[in-house]
Design a protein around this motif. Structure first.
Motif, PDB file in Angstrom:
ATOM      1  N   ASP A   1      43.768  34.732  32.275  1.00  0.00           N
ATOM      2  CA  ASP A   1      43.860  36.172  32.567  1.00  0.00           C
ATOM      3  C   ASP A   1      42.492  36.778  32.846  1.00  0.00           C
TER       4      ASP A   1
ATOM      5  N   VAL B   1      43.945  39.443  35.988  1.00  0.00           N
ATOM      6  CA  VAL B   1      45.358  39.735  35.774  1.00  0.00           C
ATOM      7  C   VAL B   1      45.487  41.147  35.222  1.00  0.00           C
TER       8      VAL B   1
ATOM      9  N   SER C   1      47.498  45.766  30.426  1.00  0.00           N
ATOM     10  CA  SER C   1      46.894  45.403  29.143  1.00  0.00           C
ATOM     11  C   SER C   1      47.904  45.384  28.006  1.00  0.00           C
TER      12      SER C   1
ATOM     13  N   ASP D   1      44.884  39.813  27.235  1.00  0.00           N
ATOM     14  CA  ASP D   1      44.530  38.809  28.237  1.00  0.00           C
ATOM     15  C   ASP D   1      45.263  37.506  27.965  1.00  0.00           C
ATOM     16  N   ARG D   2      46.565  37.596  27.659  1.00  0.00           N
ATOM     17  CA  ARG D   2      47.290  36.393  27.237  1.00  0.00           C
ATOM     18  C   ARG D   2      48.581  36.173  28.023  1.00  0.00           C
ATOM     19  N   LYS D   3      48.687  36.728  29.224  1.00  0.00           N
ATOM     20  CA  LYS D   3      49.938  36.602  29.971  1.00  0.00           C
ATOM     21  C   LYS D   3      50.213  35.164  30.396  1.00  0.00           C
ATOM     22  N   PHE D   4      49.191  34.476  30.909  1.00  0.00           N
ATOM     23  CA  PHE D   4      49.421  33.113  31.371  1.00  0.00           C
ATOM     24  C   PHE D   4      49.727  32.175  30.212  1.00  0.00           C
TER      25      PHE D   4
ATOM     26  N   ALA E   1      50.815  38.690  36.937  1.00  0.00           N
ATOM     27  CA  ALA E   1      50.331  37.313  37.061  1.00  0.00           C
ATOM     28  C   ALA E   1      50.505  36.812  38.488  1.00  0.00           C
TER      29      ALA E   1
ATOM     30  N   ALA F   1      47.871  38.260  40.776  1.00  0.00           N
ATOM     31  CA  ALA F   1      46.556  37.652  40.573  1.00  0.00           C
ATOM     32  C   ALA F   1      46.420  36.337  41.335  1.00  0.00           C
TER      33      ALA F   1
END
Length: 261
Positions: A79, A84, A87, A91-94, A155, A158
């Motif tokens: 992220d 990406v 919020s 920063d942990r979507k992937f 995601a 990005a």
């Protein structure tokens, strides 16, 4: 003997084709269905899988380029490296995309292997996603949200929001050292860059009706308040344009306007 440059070139070509024939059409179809409130589990799990595997293609480019790293660490940092948006999930979507994909594959995650992820979200299985009223929601400990708008859409952008001209740009993107920042205003840019008086009223309307920082919808269509993130109720959070010059636009709307002191 295969040289590093040829390995990098092949990895870039693989990624370019993956984007063109798989990820981009899959995301385009998913977003159309989501906007029409026709999202289904198979649409979402499919797009989730394609995004998760896109990470492997980027990882392959980095490996070919000589960057040594653990895939798990790379996913965790993805992220931050690749701009990406949103919020709601930090920063942990992937990391969540990867976990959901593996939960689908293995029915449930191995709690030892995914200790950090499940420590954050609780147990994850393919049943963490479910359909409701044309949306696919994600239900985890302390979380209940639209999985497409909160996770897959930012995601996907990005990864696909670029028109790579050559392998050099793909290499820069994969290394995370290019100026690849997702443009969240898109179609508004040409309008907002205009200095024509005829565009001033439309510019003011656009500036005074921002979209949500997280789901990308206008205030009337934003449903973030229906969801829960880390135990807290979501809300509409407007994304105002930092480059909007209120005084300049007002001056073009009315010659009698006097800028504020």
């Amino acid at each position: 003997m295969t040289t590093r440059s040829s390995l990098v070139r092949r990895a870039c070509q693989d990624y370019r084709q993956y984007l063109r024939v798989i990820l981009e059409p899959a995301m385009r179809d998913l977003l159309i269905e989501a906007k029409a409130r026709r999202a289904t589990l198979h649409h979402v799990f499919g797009a989730n899988l394609f995004i998760a595997h896109a990470v492997d293609y980027v990882y392959a480019i980095r490996n070919a380029y000589g960057i040594t790293e653990n895939r798990r660490d790379f996913v965790r940092e993805f992220d931050g490296l690749f701009s990406v948006g949103g919020s709601r999930l930090g920063d942990r979507k992937f990391e969540l995309i990867d976990a959901i994909n593996n939960a689908l594959k293995h029915i449930r995650l191995d709690p030892k292997r995914y200790r950090d992820v499940e420590g954050r979200y609780g147990p994850i299985s393919f049943q963490s996603l479910f359909e409701q009223d044309g949306r696919v929601l994600c239900l985890l400990d302390g979380y209940r949200f639209d999985y497409v708008s909160a996770v897959l859409a930012p995601a996907g952008r990005a990864l696909t929001d670029w028109d790579f001209e050559d392998d050099a740009q793909i290499r820069r993107f994969a290394r995370g050292d290019g100026d690849f920042v997702v443009d969240y205003y898109g179609a508004e840019d040409a309008l907002m860059e205009s200095n024509e008086p005829a565009d001033a009223i439309d510019q003011m309307i656009a500036a005074c009706n921002p979209r949500c920082s997280h789901c990308g919808e206008g205030e009337e269509d934003c449903v973030c308040a229906e969801y829960v993130f880390a135990g807290e109720q979501g809300e509409f959070e407007p994304r105002f344009r930092a480059d909007f010059d209120f005084d300049a636009v007002m001056s073009r709307i009315s010659g009698a306007y006097s800028p504020r002191n």
